[in-house]
Design a protein around this motif. Structure first.
Motif, PDB file in Angstrom:
ATOM      1  N   UNK A  63       0.809  -1.213   0.000  1.00 10.96           N
ATOM      2  CA  UNK A  63       0.000   0.000   0.000  1.00 10.96           C
ATOM      3  C   UNK A  63       0.851   1.275   0.000  1.00 10.96           C
ATOM      4  N   UNK A  64       2.167   1.123  -0.217  1.00 11.41           N
ATOM      5  CA  UNK A  64       3.083   2.278  -0.301  1.00 11.41           C
ATOM      6  C   UNK A  64       2.978   3.155   0.959  1.00 11.41           C
ATOM      7  N   UNK A  65       3.086   2.514   2.092  1.00 10.21           N
ATOM      8  CA  UNK A  65       2.984   3.214   3.381  1.00 10.21           C
ATOM      9  C   UNK A  65       4.384   3.394   3.956  1.00 10.21           C
ATOM     10  N   UNK A  89      -4.585  -2.960  11.888  1.00  7.63           N
ATOM     11  CA  UNK A  89      -5.698  -2.008  11.834  1.00  7.63           C
ATOM     12  C   UNK A  89      -5.268  -0.699  11.185  1.00  7.63           C
ATOM     13  N   UNK A  90      -4.059  -0.224  11.527  1.00  8.03           N
ATOM     14  CA  UNK A  90      -3.575   1.033  10.965  1.00  8.03           C
ATOM     15  C   UNK A  90      -3.356   0.906   9.465  1.00  8.03           C
ATOM     16  N   UNK A  91      -2.782  -0.225   9.033  1.00 10.55           N
ATOM     17  CA  UNK A  91      -2.533  -0.425   7.600  1.00 10.55           C
ATOM     18  C   UNK A  91      -3.864  -0.435   6.833  1.00 10.55           C
ATOM     19  N   UNK A  92      -4.862  -1.159   7.366  1.00  9.63           N
ATOM     20  CA  UNK A  92      -6.158  -1.228   6.688  1.00  9.63           C
ATOM     21  C   UNK A  92      -6.841   0.142   6.649  1.00  9.63           C
ATOM     22  N   UNK A 108     -15.563  -1.428  12.617  1.00 10.64           N
ATOM     23  CA  UNK A 108     -15.870  -0.498  11.517  1.00 10.64           C
ATOM     24  C   UNK A 108     -15.604  -1.134  10.171  1.00 10.64           C
ATOM     25  N   UNK A 109     -15.186  -2.411  10.172  1.00  9.36           N
ATOM     26  CA  UNK A 109     -14.847  -3.108   8.940  1.00  9.36           C
ATOM     27  C   UNK A 109     -16.061  -3.919   8.469  1.00  9.36           C
TER      28      UNK A 109
END
Length: 780
Positions: free
Chosen positions: A641-643, A673-676, A726-727
């Motif tokens: 995800x280019x993070x 969770x942060x990546x998603x 929230x997913x």
């Protein structure tokens, strides 16, 4: 050596006699020189005192002449030209006078004087009043010639001598730098004019450099000096030419002036340079001069002159020639003694040559250099000694060869051994170590390890006091085998070894050192731990699989009371909907609902009993290491995800006590969770920041901040509730489990909004000094 024992005693006796005779002669010469020195300095200081008194008298005479010339010629005191001619006439007729001058009430001054090269010049102020001082050539007729130079503004009324001279008939000034030339000088001044107070001041100025020249012309031995001290220890003049205003005799470059004046001011002076009238003679031992004789006399005239005339001469001036003669005589004596010594040495050496040869051979053997013993065809004691020494040398050489072969075999065994071999003193210093041991402990060579390791108990053993425990065990059992220990490598890592150690003793059964054989079992221990971990993981998967197999049964058991409760609720609503409502039937339906709910609770209780409570596996955990491992595990997702991952870790944080797997599970939940969340945003800056440090209470704190979609603040507290997600496909259990794990470790977890967007999750764990390896909490 023997030859020296035979030759030296006679030589030393002869040398001692020569030195004694030379010393007696030097003592007599010193006594005579001391008496002569005292007489010379007394005579010189007397002559110096008479010369100074004569100089002052001539100055008084010159001043009287100036007064008479002014009165006789009736020179107007405001006529600068006439006054200048009169001064010039006096200067021409008085060779001992350096400068003559006149100053008036307007602050002006005219003066005539001689420069250092003898040139006569005039110095005057503009318009015969206070103003700029200008210097001119003096023409033979007494008129100013070509201008030479000019100096700053001059006002005679501001000079200390001007006001004092107007009140006294005669006044000698203190030595100072004159206004005409920057040269140390004194002046005799007197008032002129019939009016009272006087209308002007005349004066005679003596340059002290000329006084120094007079002193320098007098000879007082090789290093003797005559000099004059003024008030406050000021060096007025000296026979070495020193006459600078700022020069103190104690700081003089001339050692005679410096040491004599220093002694005089320290030991004889009272309130001034010399206490008491008359001439005084004294002697002292100087650091540079040795014994020095000096004489001093003090004289004072009206005004500021209070001078002390001093003459000083080291006794070495007289002793110099005598010392030279004594040294020559002593040198000749030494030469004779040396020749005698060489001759005696040659004769003795010739007689003892075979013994000298044996001595050199013995010294070579001691250095490990074998040499053949020469044959001596003599039947005396020397010949017998030589042959016995030869037989002993052959036997010693054979013994050494045998020892060398044995040592080489032992060294080869030690150097090539796969086990580490270490010899240490009882205090822990390394005596020897083989290559295998240096490799195990991370050192480049045995020498490096012996140089750097001064205490194996502190630098090699990982556990404090572990070496002392082994020493205590060895003191009882002499040898210990199969002793497991943890050692530190040079790079900071640790290894696990099996030790076989023993005490090596000498022939008298006294302990010499410890000898230890070590085998590295680090990898074996790691394999054992990995096996234990695998077994634990297998057991965990077995429990999870069991729960998975029972899922259908659990769902059926829970579904039955829930279905019955639903039907009873519908029936109860129907009874209530009637008109009038049948409250009794509705109450019975609601009691049935309560029973169904109780049955569902019992089903849940059975499930919880099946998943029995298990204690935490407590150990020392490095939170920074956990963060780095999680970062490595999620690296592919970050790249996908280019993070950008930003780690800000406090490397000084101590370890915490806890279950490493569970702490790692918390970090995985938060990072995933942060990546998603960032991937769902799909615009703007994509950054994930992880920070470790301490909070205000000293607990360890970890912060995970993302730039994802974020949440509304009112939903923050619900994030950690079960099934809150929230997913679209989420179960809502990750953050709940994370909170349970953190709280089981004695910490706290919370969430807040990131700026400008995203979420920040923080959790704390107790610091190591607050955690205890006791009974663990159970995670439900």
């Amino acid at each position: 050596m023997l030859r020296w024992r035979l030759v030296l005693p006679a030589t030393m006796v002869a040398l001692a006699l020569g030195i004694a005779l030379t010393g007696i002669g030097y003592w007599q010469a010193r006594t005579i020189a001391a008496a002569a020195s005292e007489q010379v300095v007394r005579h010189c200081v007397g002559a110096l005192s008479d010369g100074i008194a004569d100089l002052l008298r001539r100055s008084n005479r010159t001043l009287f002449r100036m007064e008479n010339e002014i009165v006789r010629q009736a020179i107007a005191l405001d006529n600068a030209s006439a006054m200048l001619r009169a001064l010039y006439a006096v200067l021409t007729d008085e060779p001992d006078v350096d400068w003559v001058f006149f100053a008036n009430e307007a602050g002006g001054q005219v003066s005539a004087g001689r420069l250092a090269d003898g040139t006569k010049v005039f110095v005057m102020t503009d318009d015969f009043r206070a103003g700029v001082l200008r210097q001119f050539d003096a023409s033979p007729d007494g008129h100013p010639g070509q201008p030479l130079k000019s100096s700053g503004r001059f006002d005679a009324r501001a000079q200390s001598w001007y006001a004092t001279a107007k009140q006294q008939a005669r006044y000698w000034t203190q030595a100072d730098l004159g206004g005409n030339e920057a040269v140390l000088s004194i002046a005799l001044t007197a008032p002129v004019g019939k009016e009272q107070p006087a209308a002007g001041v005349i004066g005679v100025r003596l340059l002290l450099s000329s006084l120094a020249d007079r002193l320098n012309s007098r000879c007082l031995g090789y290093t003797g000096r005559m000099f004059i001290l003024g008030p406050g220890g000021l060096l007025v003049a000296a026979s070495n030419g020193t006459s600078q205003r700022s020069l103190s005799p104690v700081g003089s470059d001339d050692p005679v002036v410096r040491e004599t004046a220093g002694y005089l001011l320290a030991h004889i002076a009272g309130s001034g340079p010399l206490s008491g009238p008359g001439r005084q003679t004294f002697k002292f031992e100087g650091q540079e001069l040795g014994l020095t004789y000096a004489a001093a006399t003090r004289f004072q005239v009206p005004g500021e002159i209070a001078w002390t005339a001093i003459a000083a001469m080291p006794v070495s001036d007289f002793l110099g020639p005598a010392q030279h003669a004594l040294l020559v005589s002593f040198g000749i004596s030494l030469a004779v003694v040396a020749l005698t010594l060489l001759a005696g040495y040659w004769l003795v050496a010739r007689s003892l040559r075979p013994l000298s040869t044996l001595t050199r051979v013995a010294q070579s053997i001691a250095r490990g250099e074998w040499r053949d013993v020469p044959e001596v065809q003599r039947e005396d004691e020397v010949g017998l000694l030589t042959r016995a020494f030869k037989r002993m040398t052959v036997s010693l050489k054979d013994t050494e060869e045998s020892l060398r072969r044995s040592e080489a075999d032992y060294r080869s065994t030690v150097e090539n051994a796969l086990e580490g071999i270490l010899r240490t003193t009882f205090s822990g210093r390394v005596l020897s170590v083989n290559p295998a041991a240096t490799r195990m402990l991370g050192y480049a060579s045995a020498q490096e390890m012996m140089d750097e390791v001064t205490s194996t108990g502190e630098q090699i053993w990982a556990a404090p006091g572990a070496r002392e425990e082994l020493k205590a065990k060895l003191s009882k059992e002499e040898a210990v085998s199969g002793y497991e220990a943890e050692l530190k490598r040079k790079d900071g890592g640790t290894i696990t070894v099996l030790l076989t150690s023993s005490i090596i003793r000498d022939s008298k059964n006294q302990p010499l050192y410890f000898e230890t054989f070590m085998t590295d079992i680090t990898e074996r221990k790691r394999a054992e731990m990995a096996l234990l971990d695998a077994r634990a993981e297998l057991a965990r998967f077995a429990r999870v699989t069991t729960l998975g197999e029972l899922t259908a049964s659990i769902a059926h058991e829970v579904n039955q009371p829930l279905t019955a409760a639903t039907l009873n609720a519908q029936a109860g609503l129907s009874w209530l909907a009637q008109s009038p409502p049948n409250l009794e039937e509705a109450r019975q339906q609601f009691e049935a609902i309560a029973k169904d709910a109780q049955r569902a609770g019992e089903v849940v209780q059975r499930i919880r009993a099946m998943a029995r409570r298990a204690p935490l596996e407590r150990s020392w955990v490095s939170v920074n290491d956990v963060i780095k491992e999680v970062a490595a595990m999620t690296g592919s997702e970050l790249y996908r995800y280019q993070i950008a991952l930003i780690l800000k870790l406090d490397e000084t944080m101590p370890q915490v006590v806890g279950d490493r797997v569970q702490v790692e599970q918390v970090m995985i939940n938060l990072v995933v969770n942060a990546i998603e969340s960032i991937a769902a945003a799909d615009d703007g800056r994509s950054e994930l920041t992880i920070v470790s440090g301490r909070d205000e209470s000293g607990n360890l704190q970890v912060t995970v901040a993302d730039t994802g979609v974020g949440l509304a603040p009112e939903r923050f507290e619900q994030l950690f509730d079960a099934f809150s997600t929230t997913k679209p496909t989420g179960m809502g259990m990750g953050l709940r489990i994370s909170r349970t794990i953190v709280e089981a470790h004695g910490g706290h977890i919370w969430a807040k909004a990131n700026v400008p967007r995203g979420m920040v999750f923080c959790f704390t764990l107790p610091a190591s000094d607050k955690a205890e390896l006791g009974e663990a909490r159970t995670i439900s």
